[in-house]
Scaffold this active site. Structure first.
Site, short mmCIF file in Angstrom:
data_model
loop_
_atom_site.label_atom_id
_atom_site.label_comp_id
_atom_site.label_asym_id
_atom_site.label_seq_id
_atom_site.Cartn_x
_atom_site.Cartn_y
_atom_site.Cartn_z
N CYS A 2 0.87 -1.18 0.00
CA CYS A 2 0.00 0.00 0.00
C CYS A 2 0.90 1.22 0.00
CB CYS A 2 -0.92 0.00 1.22
SG CYS A 2 -1.95 1.49 1.33
N GLU A 117 -3.75 0.87 -6.11
CA GLU A 117 -2.75 -0.15 -6.43
C GLU A 117 -2.59 -0.17 -7.94
OE1 GLU A 117 0.12 -1.59 -5.77
OE2 GLU A 117 -0.82 -2.18 -3.89
#
Length: 264
Positions: A2, A117
């Site tokens: 992340c 992402e």
């Protein structure tokens, strides 16, 4: 992993959602492109201290606090180490010197509206935004740490530095089409156990939470391709969350696998 996320909700709304007291002192701002080294909102639960600094063992207080993203271990020589520690693998955090002490006593939640992402393709990277379909905040499991230099002749850190990292886990279900890792997202039923300052890292209730999120939790998520504008930390606005037109997505995911529950 992340490396970017969105944090949009007002502190008052987060305080209500996480049953916490807002202690951000007006420092929190809506951020559509949260990047490492920025100040972020965290949820922590600690024993309150009296005027002499003694903790009250019989009560705890849950608060929203501002910290810097990128954990700096207490033993680090300088805070530059934090830039390399924005994430911690949930599988190994208990054995890593940088994270094991924090896992044992300084766990936190990091609220997010959603995270970004990048799906890697041939000669390109396509960003995706993942969020709860019903608009609830994601609670990413995190660790926080306090750092103060042994020598600070210029008085750069008179109060020390509080930093945090996001725990990650193996991606579950359709999320693995984008990346093999994802934030360790905890459901509301797990928040109390995770934040409990008196539960050691080896407590059953804590170790159970270090596993990848359940398929039921992932089923509540929705994903959408978004503009590469999010690639630059200079870009920050609601347009970063807008869904990309299908013809602009070079390698579409199997969208039939990503349909979340009807938000109605």
């Amino acid at each position: 992993m992340c490396g970017r996320y969105a944090s949009i909700k007002a502190p008052a709304d987060l305080a209500d959602e996480f049953r916490a007291v807002d202690a951000t002192d007006g420092a929190a701002r809506a951020d559509y492109n949260v990047a490492p080294t920025k100040q972020i909102v965290t949820v922590v639960q600690r024993h309150p201290r009296d005027a002499d600094g003694n903790p009250d063992p019989d009560t705890t207080e849950r608060t929203l606090r501002m910290v810097r993203w990128g954990l700096v271990p207490s033993w680090a020589k300088d805070p530059k180490a934090g830039a390399r520690m924005i994430n911690a693998r949930s599988e190994s955090a208990a054995t890593k010197p940088a994270f094991r002490r924090a896992l044992n006593a300084r766990r936190c939640l990091i609220p997010a509206d959603g995270w970004f992402e990048w799906q890697r393709g041939e000669n390109h990277k396509q960003p995706y935004y993942t969020h709860y379909a019903d608009g609830s905040s994601l609670a990413m499991a995190g660790l926080w740490e306090y750092w103060k230099p042994k020598d600070d002749p210029d008085n750069q850190y008179p109060d020390g530095l509080v930093t945090a990292t996001v725990l990650t886990a193996e991606a579950v279900g359709p999320l693995a089409q984008i990346h093999d890792r994802m934030p360790l997202v905890l459901p509301p039923s797990a928040w109390d156990a995770w934040l409990d300052p008196d539960a050691p890292a080896d407590a059953d209730a804590v170790t159970a939470l270090l596993r990848p999120p359940s398929e039921d939790l992932v089923a509540r998520l929705e994903l959408r391709p978004v503009s590469p504008m999010v690639n630059s930390v200079r870009n920050n606005g609601p347009e970063l969350l807008a869904e990309l037109a299908p013809e602009e997505v070079r390698e579409p995911l199997q969208l039939d696998l990503l349909a979340g529950p009807n938000p109605k």
